[in-house]
Design a protein around this motif. Structure first.
Motif, mmCIF file in Angstrom:
data_model
loop_
_atom_site.group_PDB
_atom_site.id
_atom_site.type_symbol
_atom_site.label_atom_id
_atom_site.label_comp_id
_atom_site.label_asym_id
_atom_site.label_seq_id
_atom_site.Cartn_x
_atom_site.Cartn_y
_atom_site.Cartn_z
ATOM 1 N N UNK A 1 0.831 -1.206 0.000
ATOM 2 C CA UNK A 1 0.000 0.000 0.000
ATOM 3 C C UNK A 1 0.865 1.256 0.000
ATOM 4 N N UNK A 2 1.978 1.212 0.728
ATOM 5 C CA UNK A 2 2.894 2.362 0.731
ATOM 6 C C UNK A 2 3.478 2.592 -0.660
ATOM 7 N N UNK A 3 3.809 1.523 -1.363
ATOM 8 C CA UNK A 3 4.334 1.669 -2.728
ATOM 9 C C UNK A 3 3.277 2.252 -3.663
ATOM 10 N N UNK A 4 2.028 1.824 -3.504
ATOM 11 C CA UNK A 4 0.963 2.392 -4.331
ATOM 12 C C UNK A 4 0.785 3.882 -4.052
ATOM 13 N N UNK A 5 0.819 4.269 -2.781
ATOM 14 C CA UNK A 5 0.689 5.681 -2.428
ATOM 15 C C UNK A 5 1.871 6.482 -2.968
ATOM 16 N N UNK A 6 3.058 5.910 -2.927
ATOM 17 C CA UNK A 6 4.244 6.589 -3.451
ATOM 18 C C UNK A 6 4.158 6.747 -4.967
ATOM 19 N N UNK A 7 3.642 5.745 -5.653
ATOM 20 C CA UNK A 7 3.442 5.862 -7.100
ATOM 21 C C UNK A 7 2.468 6.982 -7.433
ATOM 22 N N UNK A 8 1.386 7.060 -6.679
ATOM 23 C CA UNK A 8 0.412 8.126 -6.918
ATOM 24 C C UNK A 8 1.007 9.492 -6.615
ATOM 25 N N UNK A 9 1.832 9.583 -5.580
ATOM 26 C CA UNK A 9 2.467 10.860 -5.235
ATOM 27 C C UNK A 9 3.458 11.295 -6.308
ATOM 28 N N UNK A 10 4.003 10.337 -7.049
ATOM 29 C CA UNK A 10 4.949 10.689 -8.111
ATOM 30 C C UNK A 10 4.250 11.044 -9.420
ATOM 31 N N UNK A 11 2.922 11.077 -9.413
ATOM 32 C CA UNK A 11 2.188 11.514 -10.590
ATOM 33 C C UNK A 11 1.628 10.408 -11.446
ATOM 34 N N UNK A 12 1.742 9.186 -11.014
ATOM 35 C CA UNK A 12 1.185 8.066 -11.778
ATOM 36 C C UNK A 12 -0.312 7.963 -11.507
ATOM 37 N N UNK A 13 -1.065 7.410 -12.434
ATOM 38 C CA UNK A 13 -2.514 7.270 -12.206
ATOM 39 C C UNK A 13 -2.774 6.287 -11.059
ATOM 40 N N UNK A 14 -3.858 6.514 -10.329
ATOM 41 C CA UNK A 14 -4.153 5.635 -9.192
ATOM 42 C C UNK A 14 -4.453 4.204 -9.626
ATOM 43 N N UNK A 15 -4.036 3.273 -8.795
ATOM 44 C CA UNK A 15 -4.292 1.856 -9.015
ATOM 45 C C UNK A 15 -5.338 1.431 -7.996
ATOM 46 N N UNK A 16 -6.338 0.710 -8.447
ATOM 47 C CA UNK A 16 -7.426 0.292 -7.554
ATOM 48 C C UNK A 16 -6.897 -0.624 -6.456
ATOM 49 N N UNK A 17 -7.345 -0.357 -5.227
ATOM 50 C CA UNK A 17 -6.954 -1.188 -4.091
ATOM 51 C C UNK A 17 -7.885 -2.397 -4.021
ATOM 52 N N UNK A 18 -7.357 -3.538 -3.614
ATOM 53 C CA UNK A 18 -8.198 -4.729 -3.518
ATOM 54 C C UNK A 18 -9.133 -4.674 -2.304
ATOM 55 N N UNK A 19 -10.101 -5.538 -2.292
ATOM 56 C CA UNK A 19 -11.027 -5.661 -1.168
ATOM 57 C C UNK A 19 -10.390 -6.604 -0.146
ATOM 58 N N UNK A 20 -10.108 -6.086 1.036
ATOM 59 C CA UNK A 20 -9.426 -6.871 2.058
ATOM 60 C C UNK A 20 -10.400 -7.591 2.984
ATOM 61 N N UNK A 21 -11.609 -7.092 3.124
ATOM 62 C CA UNK A 21 -12.577 -7.683 4.061
ATOM 63 C C UNK A 21 -13.176 -8.954 3.484
ATOM 64 N N UNK A 22 -13.369 -9.899 4.352
ATOM 65 C CA UNK A 22 -13.955 -11.170 3.968
ATOM 66 C C UNK A 22 -14.991 -11.530 5.028
ATOM 67 N N UNK A 23 -16.120 -12.068 4.602
ATOM 68 C CA UNK A 23 -17.192 -12.409 5.544
ATOM 69 C C UNK A 23 -16.743 -13.483 6.534
#
Length: 176
Positions: free
Chosen positions: A69-91
């Motif tokens: 998640x930190x790498x995804x946030x860093x990519x977005x901060x560097x100007x890259x388009x956002x990448x969808x985060x997965x669904x972590x919750x499970x019933x």
């Protein structure tokens, strides 16, 4: 994807942000690699005791999730388009301790993040960081040679690469 504006010059304008990304991503990748490899190895080594091994592996999966998640946030901060985060919750996680264990170990996104942090991110950031540092140091060193060359003593500059490669061969004096 939409075409980039500015062509080649537009790529040069984004270079400082991308270099900044690399300089932050490399230490994050190294720390993430060390933590996840250590925890995963300890978890697999103690899996016989089930409780300790599974808890260590689940802790490793959560740490990999954080670093991913930190790498995804860093990519977005560097100007890259956002990448969808997965669904972590499970019933299954709401059905008690063993349901939570099954939910975490059965979620493929945790394992993909672990693979990314332990293998892909470590290799890619190490290689790209090395190339970027070499490129920058050679470029800046060459561009500022006119300044720092005056601080190198002129006496004793009789070292030639040809003397190392072919000892005994006479090297003509370049400046007499």
């Amino acid at each position: 994807p939409a075409p980039r504006r500015g062509g080649y010059a537009g790529l040069w304008r984004t270079m400082p942000r991308e270099l900044l990304y690399l300089f932050f991503a490399f230490p994050i990748a190294i720390v993430g690699f060390g933590l996840t490899v250590g925890l995963f190895s300890a978890g697999v080594g103690t899996i016989v005791t089930f409780f300790i091994g599974v808890i260590l592996i689940i802790g490793c999966l959560y740490i990999a999730r954080g670093f991913g998640t930190a790498q995804l946030a860093l990519l977005e901060a560097s100007g890259r388009p956002p990448i969808a985060r997965p669904e972590w919750q499970d019933a299954r996680a709401r059905t008690g301790f063993f349901g939570w264990v099954r939910a975490v170990l059965g979620n493929g996104h945790y394992w993909l993040y672990l693979l990314h942090v332990m293998v892909v991110d470590f290799i890619v950031t190490t290689i790209t960081w090395t190339i970027a540092v070499t490129w920058l140091s050679v470029g800046l060193g060459g561009a500022t040679y006119w300044f720092w060359d005056m601080f190198i003593p002129a006496e004793g500059r009789d070292f030639y690469l040809s003397l190392v490669l072919w000892p005994g061969v006479e090297t003509p004096a370049l400046l007499d």
